[in-house]
Design an enzyme around this catalytic site. Structure first.
Site, PDB file in Angstrom:
ATOM      1  N   HIS A 473     -38.156  25.070 -10.960  1.00  0.00           N
ATOM      2  CA  HIS A 473     -37.157  26.124 -10.771  1.00  0.00           C
ATOM      3  C   HIS A 473     -36.252  25.796  -9.582  1.00  0.00           C
ATOM      4  O   HIS A 473     -35.033  26.003  -9.639  1.00  0.00           O
ATOM      5  CB  HIS A 473     -37.845  27.470 -10.547  1.00  0.00           C
ATOM      6  CG  HIS A 473     -38.226  28.166 -11.816  1.00  0.00           C
ATOM      7  ND1 HIS A 473     -39.348  27.850 -12.532  1.00  0.00           N
ATOM      8  CD2 HIS A 473     -37.616  29.167 -12.508  1.00  0.00           C
ATOM      9  CE1 HIS A 473     -39.441  28.631 -13.597  1.00  0.00           C
ATOM     10  NE2 HIS A 473     -38.390  29.441 -13.612  1.00  0.00           N
ATOM     11  N   GLU A 474     -36.849  25.279  -8.529  1.00  0.00           N
ATOM     12  CA  GLU A 474     -36.048  24.912  -7.351  1.00  0.00           C
ATOM     13  C   GLU A 474     -35.100  23.772  -7.683  1.00  0.00           C
ATOM     14  O   GLU A 474     -33.924  23.778  -7.259  1.00  0.00           O
ATOM     15  CB  GLU A 474     -36.974  24.531  -6.203  1.00  0.00           C
ATOM     16  CG  GLU A 474     -36.257  24.182  -4.902  1.00  0.00           C
ATOM     17  CD  GLU A 474     -35.561  25.367  -4.279  1.00  0.00           C
ATOM     18  OE1 GLU A 474     -34.592  25.149  -3.519  1.00  0.00           O
ATOM     19  OE2 GLU A 474     -35.966  26.520  -4.545  1.00  0.00           O
TER      20      GLU A 474
END
Length: 547
Positions: A473-474
């Site tokens: 996600h990052e």
């Protein structure tokens, strides 16, 4: 229900025995009401049996009488019910015929299966002395009965109110701000500067081809297992790091970088599944060669066969878990695909309209949520929550339902459970298990279960799965934005304590509504709107610094 055929008694007492276990009704005295039928009653009986209306009653009244008979039978069948357990039922009392009935079901009366039943006798239900209250009933909206019936009308009401309210907001927004969507919303002159990202996207198929070459070499026994594992690690790592390097070196648009990172992450996940599954199939093939009999009940193809065709199909199929063959449909529904494409275009336009007309003005006129006034930040988050929720729901519908189903239809991919009913999730854990089934299956197959087999506790395996999810996600958000503040990483890892909290509350209250309301509150207010504001202001600050 036993009814006498004698014309001298319209209602007779049924002598069926009542279960002696029901001591509270064993002394129930049922009297027989005998009435001498007149000509009108006899005529009504013959008319009702022939399917015509009674001459004593108008047509509407006759139909109402039949409806009342059915309702009476339904009510009588459950009179005196004190619980839903069979052992607590009290025998039904037919007030129209003054009979105790423990056998006949209301369905038989309603469908006219009881041929001996004289419908004309039921016209006595219209008399003032006929009982109006026959059994214990709950109000439709009481907590015990609310989930036993349909609420389609209330759902339609909510849709009407939602359309009315949002139509007013759209008109008010257009009157206040005008048309904010620019001519270059879809494509602009700056989009042509993203050609390095496009070229990098074209090179992504080289990595699956390299993985196939490695598997082909190991099948022919040119290389050995440690070398195979090392080569697959190099290939998959390069597949994810190369797009990161290109995006960071080029001053590309955020949307272009996000698209490339999503494709790169999908390729990485598929490469890992291909390498892991191939490794396991080789191990099973060696067991078969040693003479070990593997269970056939699992419906698994244990033959290790390296096929470029199966890998190519897997790379474009709407799944992240590799297997040599998939369930397939018989044919492609071209008309259905066209309708889904039209829906996809419409809902994508709706997303663009909400983003440009609502979300952009809100975030541009807001301060940084962690640096401004607390009440002001709460007001901005609440104001942003509704349009952000609309965009997220449209994105979910467009990608998980429309696009993945279109892709599956074109490829005749059979298993189309891309999501479950995550909107009914009682806890945060249930939401993560249901809303994205391709990723969930990949996590279970290649992260969670391998950790369990290695002896890692269940809690540690879940933590590792969330850690992998947080890293990706990052990457998908921070790299296109050129910002590494770890907001997305922290947001995903924060789900771990939320899982524990919501599980505790669900076990404490034993009420699905409590957990579902907590889930929606966290999902709509505390999660995504806060992340949108944080990343927007960080992106704006970065652009101001670069200028």
């Amino acid at each position: 229900m036993a009814i006498s055929d004698s014309p001298e008694s319209v209602g007779t007492t049924v002598t069926n025995s009542i279960d002696t276990n029901h001591n509270d009704v064993s002394d129930l005295k049922v009297s027989s009401i005998r009435r001498r039928p007149n000509a009108g009653v006899t005529e009504a009986s013959s008319d009702s049996s022939s399917g015509t209306s009674s001459p004593l009653l108008p047509l509407d009244a006759d139909n109402s009488l039949k409806d009342l008979v059915a309702d009476s039978a339904s009510d009588v069948s459950s009179v005196g019910r004190v619980s839903d357990n069979d052992g607590d039922r009290i025998p039904a009392v037919d007030f129209a015929t003054d009979a105790v009935d423990t056998k006949e079901s209301p369905e038989k009366v309603r469908n006219g299966e009881d041929q001996g039943h004289d419908f004309s006798a039921m016209k006595y239900s219209y008399r003032p002395s006929a009982p109006a209250h026959r059994r214990v009933k709950e109000s439709p909206l009481s907590s015990d009965a609310i989930f036993r019936q349909s609420h389609a009308g209330l759902f339609n009401l909510c849709i009407v109110v939602l359309v009315a309210v949002n139509s007013r907001l759209i008109i008010e927004n257009l009157m206040k701000y005008g048309w904010l969507i620019k001519s270059g919303f879809w494509f602009s002159s700056t989009s042509w500067r993203d050609w390095p990202l496009f070229m990098c996207c074209l090179t992504l198929p080289l990595f699956p081809l390299a993985a196939f070459t490695v598997e082909k070499f190991v099948q022919k026994k040119y290389i050995y297992e440690p070398v195979v594992v090392f080569l697959h690690v190099i290939i998959s790592t390069t597949a994810i790091l190369c797009p990161v390097f290109v995006i960071l070196r080029c001053d590309s648009a955020v949307l272009s970088g996000y698209a490339l990172m999503m494709l790169a992450c999908i390729v990485w996940l598929k490469l890992v599944s291909y390498a892991h599954s191939s490794y396991d199939m080789r191990a099973l093939s060696r067991l078969i060669e040693k003479g070990e009999v593997l269970p056939s009940s699992l419906n698994v193809d244990y033959n290790y066969n390296v096929s470029l065709k199966s890998l190519a199909y897997f790379m474009v199929a709407p799944t992240l878990c590799y297997q040599p063959s998939y369930p397939r449909t018989a044919y492609i529904r071209k008309g259905w695909v066209f309708r889904q494409l039209v829906k996809l275009i419409i809902f994508t336009g709706v997303m663009g309209f909400i983003i440009e007309q609502y979300i952009n003005p809100i975030v541009k006129n807001s301060q940084h949520p962690l640096k401004g006034n607390l009440l002001y930040a709460i007001e901005r988050i609440l104001k942003l929550s509704v349009p952000n929720l609309y965009v997220w729901l449209c994105m979910f519908y467009c990608f998980f339902h429309l696009w993945l189903n279109i892709l599956a239809e074109l490829l005749r991919f059979g298993d189309r459970e891309f999501y479950k009913d995550w909107w009914n999730a009682k806890t945060v854990e249930e939401y993560w298990r249901m809303w994205n089934m391709p990723v969930h299956r990949w996590m279970v197959r290649h992260i969670y279960l391998p950790c369990i087999r290695k002896g890692i506790p269940k809690g540690g395996a879940i933590l590792i799965a969330f850690l992998v999810s947080a890293v990706f996600h990052e990457l998908c958000i921070a790299v296109p934005c050129h910002i590494f503040k770890l907001w997305a990483f922290i947001g995903i890892m924060f789900q771990v304590p939320l899982v524990l909290i919501t599980n505790y509350l669900q076990n404490k209250f034993r009420n699905s509504m409590v957990g579902n309301m907590i889930f929606w509150f966290i999902f709509c207010i505390l999660g995504q709107p806060m992340c949108v504001l944080l990343y927007y202001h960080d992106v704006m600050n970065r652009k101001g610094t670069n200028e």
